[in-house]
Design a protein around this motif. Structure first.
Motif, mmCIF file in Angstrom:
data_model
loop_
_atom_site.group_PDB
_atom_site.id
_atom_site.type_symbol
_atom_site.label_atom_id
_atom_site.label_comp_id
_atom_site.label_asym_id
_atom_site.label_seq_id
_atom_site.Cartn_x
_atom_site.Cartn_y
_atom_site.Cartn_z
ATOM 1 N N ALA A 121 139.611 9.453 61.397
ATOM 2 C CA ALA A 121 138.489 9.653 62.419
ATOM 3 C C ALA A 121 137.214 10.037 61.663
ATOM 4 C CB ALA A 121 139.140 10.887 63.142
ATOM 5 N N GLN A 122 137.331 10.571 60.365
ATOM 6 C CA GLN A 122 135.982 11.235 59.583
ATOM 7 C C GLN A 122 135.351 10.056 58.973
ATOM 8 O OE1 GLN A 122 137.999 14.337 57.365
ATOM 9 N NE2 GLN A 122 137.306 15.721 58.543
ATOM 10 N N SER A 159 135.559 6.765 60.218
ATOM 11 C CA SER A 159 135.004 6.145 61.170
ATOM 12 C C SER A 159 133.542 6.651 61.777
ATOM 13 C CB SER A 159 136.120 5.893 62.547
ATOM 14 O OG SER A 159 135.434 5.639 63.670
ATOM 15 N N SER A 160 133.661 7.929 61.775
ATOM 16 C CA SER A 160 132.387 8.716 62.082
ATOM 17 C C SER A 160 131.454 8.328 61.008
ATOM 18 C CB SER A 160 132.760 10.178 61.991
ATOM 19 O OG SER A 160 131.559 10.940 62.312
ATOM 20 N N ALA A 171 127.760 6.867 61.880
ATOM 21 C CA ALA A 171 126.591 7.713 61.436
ATOM 22 C C ALA A 171 125.730 6.764 60.554
ATOM 23 C CB ALA A 171 127.108 8.944 60.928
ATOM 24 N N THR A 220 133.840 8.012 68.358
ATOM 25 C CA THR A 220 133.838 9.479 67.959
ATOM 26 C C THR A 220 132.980 9.873 67.014
ATOM 27 O OG1 THR A 220 135.650 9.485 66.680
ATOM 28 C CG2 THR A 220 136.344 9.850 69.173
ATOM 29 N N LEU A 221 132.545 10.753 66.835
ATOM 30 C CA LEU A 221 131.591 11.546 65.771
ATOM 31 C C LEU A 221 132.390 12.778 65.446
ATOM 32 C CD1 LEU A 221 128.025 10.845 66.588
ATOM 33 C CD2 LEU A 221 129.308 9.571 64.910
ATOM 34 N N ALA A 222 132.693 13.016 63.990
ATOM 35 C CA ALA A 222 133.315 14.149 63.496
ATOM 36 C C ALA A 222 132.331 14.936 62.737
ATOM 37 C CB ALA A 222 134.665 13.666 62.901
ATOM 38 N N PHE A 268 128.139 13.932 59.333
ATOM 39 C CA PHE A 268 128.733 13.083 60.116
ATOM 40 C C PHE A 268 129.838 12.061 59.423
ATOM 41 C CE2 PHE A 268 125.432 14.540 62.887
ATOM 42 C CZ PHE A 268 126.321 14.983 63.940
ATOM 43 N N SER A 291 135.371 3.038 65.662
ATOM 44 C CA SER A 291 136.808 3.641 65.786
ATOM 45 C C SER A 291 137.640 2.498 66.083
ATOM 46 C CB SER A 291 136.787 4.438 67.032
ATOM 47 O OG SER A 291 135.717 5.682 66.712
#
Length: 399
Positions: free
Chosen positions: A52-53, A55-56, A60, A208-210, A270, A316
């Motif tokens: 997830a990070q 992908s974020s 970004a 998503t953005l983490a 991000f 994502s």
């Protein structure tokens, strides 16, 4: 003051409409993204990012590149293209886990952006980077890339039925249409994922953005931030300017560094590692493919920015497909994507005959992946190359 092209305008000639630059910009973004995003994912994951990070981080970077191109190209009416640092991502992939984990990596990304900003404000810093022998900078990059470029060979041996179609697609298209060889190979890799990979959950496909609060550690700053800064400047920003000069355009250098440095700082929390001037895709957006009217080619990077903004939404889903891939499939596609950069890096590393041995030392140390004191091989490769170079030149008259 807005920058102007150095060649006379050609407005009114056939092909001077917006169709050509828009098409060139869209193609440049699609090719640039698809040819290297798996390398960026691999780099971010190697230094501690979760899927997830990672992908974020890719999303970004897409947004930061888009905003930077909107500003620079729209303000100066010059086709200034931005990209993420693919060599920098390869450096991260070779660095691996660092002291302090992912927050420390994010802190290193922030510092990299600050160093680029400082270069815009203090030209002497750029002069200091320029004093690093190009042969050693290229050798370090070649050493970083080498383990990644070996992946297609090893994966083909261990999983020939899965990796074979990826390599074959690349081989055929690199002869027929080189620009699309890597994107097509990646498309085949994703087809393999769909057929043979693990199941994909719909919830994992939503964008998503983490956000990660940065942390700082000396090993991360020395082993990640400094090499990432050097690689980004030497392998992306400087060649990017050279490409544009060759096409007859003057890049707003200090402002471009300011924009990319700020973009890197803002994208870092991000997960984005580095934004810089584009080199390969710069030629696609600023060359004849963007239309005969040179005065309208600035539209191409704007169209590329819009495309990157759209691609950010799908990061994502693409990351989920990469995570579901059988071992070796995506790694093979990433290795194929870096072969061209490896070839040019090796050529540059061996260009100066008197630096052959220091460059070889730099290359093998970088390729070794050694970690000393929590600091990765990229830093130690430069140190080793500079030491050998200094010893060999000791007592010789300066030229």
């Amino acid at each position: 003051m807005a920058s102007n092209t150095t060649a006379p305008p050609q407005a009114g000639r056939p092909g001077s409409g917006l169709t050509a630059p828009v098409t060139a910009g869209v193609v440049a973004a699609v090719v640039g993204f698809s040819s290297s995003f798996v390398v960026v994912l691999a780099g971010l994951t190697a230094v501690g990012a979760t899927p997830a990070q990672a992908s974020s981080g890719v999303a970004a970077l897409c947004v930061a590149q888009a905003l930077g191109m909107f500003w620079l190209s729209g303000r100066h009416r010059v086709p200034v293209s931005l990209a993420w640092s693919t060599p920098g991502a390869a450096l991260l992939a070779s660095t691996g886990a660092i002291a302090g984990g992912w927050p420390a990596a994010v802190g290193a990304f922030v510092v990299t952006g600050l160093l680029v900003l400082l270069t815009a404000l203090v030209p002497a810093l750029g002069d200091l980077v320029a004093r690093i022998p190009p042969s050693l900078a290229r050798a370090m990059l070649a050493g970083v890339l080498l383990p990644l470029c070996i992946e297609p060979a090893t994966a083909l041996v261990t999983s020939p039925l899965l990796v074979g179609p990826v390599v074959l697609t690349w081989l055929v298209l690199v002869r027929l249409t080189p620009r699309w060889a890597v994107p097509a190979a990646l498309a085949v890799a994703f087809a393999v994922v769909v057929v043979a990979g693990e199941g994909v959950h719909a919830a994992d496909l939503a964008p998503t953005l983490a956000l990660t609060l940065p942390a700082w550690s000396v090993p991360a700053l020395v082993g990640v931030a400094l090499p990432l800064y050097v690689v980004t400047m030497a392998s992306q920003n400087v060649p990017g300017v050279a490409v544009m000069n060759g096409l007859g355009y003057r890049v707003p250098w200090r402002e471009s560094l300011g924009v990319t440095g700020l973009g890197t700082v803002l994208a870092a929390p991000f997960g984005g590692h580095a934004v810089n001037l584009a080199a390969i895709t710069a030629a696609m957006s600023a060359g004849p493919e963007a239309g005969e009217d040179r005065e309208r080619r600035w539209v191409a990077p704007v169209a590329a920015g819009v495309t990157y903004a759209v691609l950010a939404v799908g990061c994502s889903a693409l990351t989920t497909l990469v995570a579901a891939a059988p071992d070796g499939v995506v790694q093979a596609a990433a290795g194929l994507a870096l072969l061209g950069t490896l070839a040019s890096s090796l050529t540059g590393a061996l260009a100066a005959h008197e630096d052959h041995l220091p460059a070889a030392v730099c290359l093998v140390v970088a390729a070794s992946g050694v970690v000393v004191g929590g600091i990765g091989a990229g830093f130690w490769a430069l140190v080793a190359g500079l030491v050998v170079r200094a010893v060999l030149r000791a007592g010789r008259p300066s030229t």
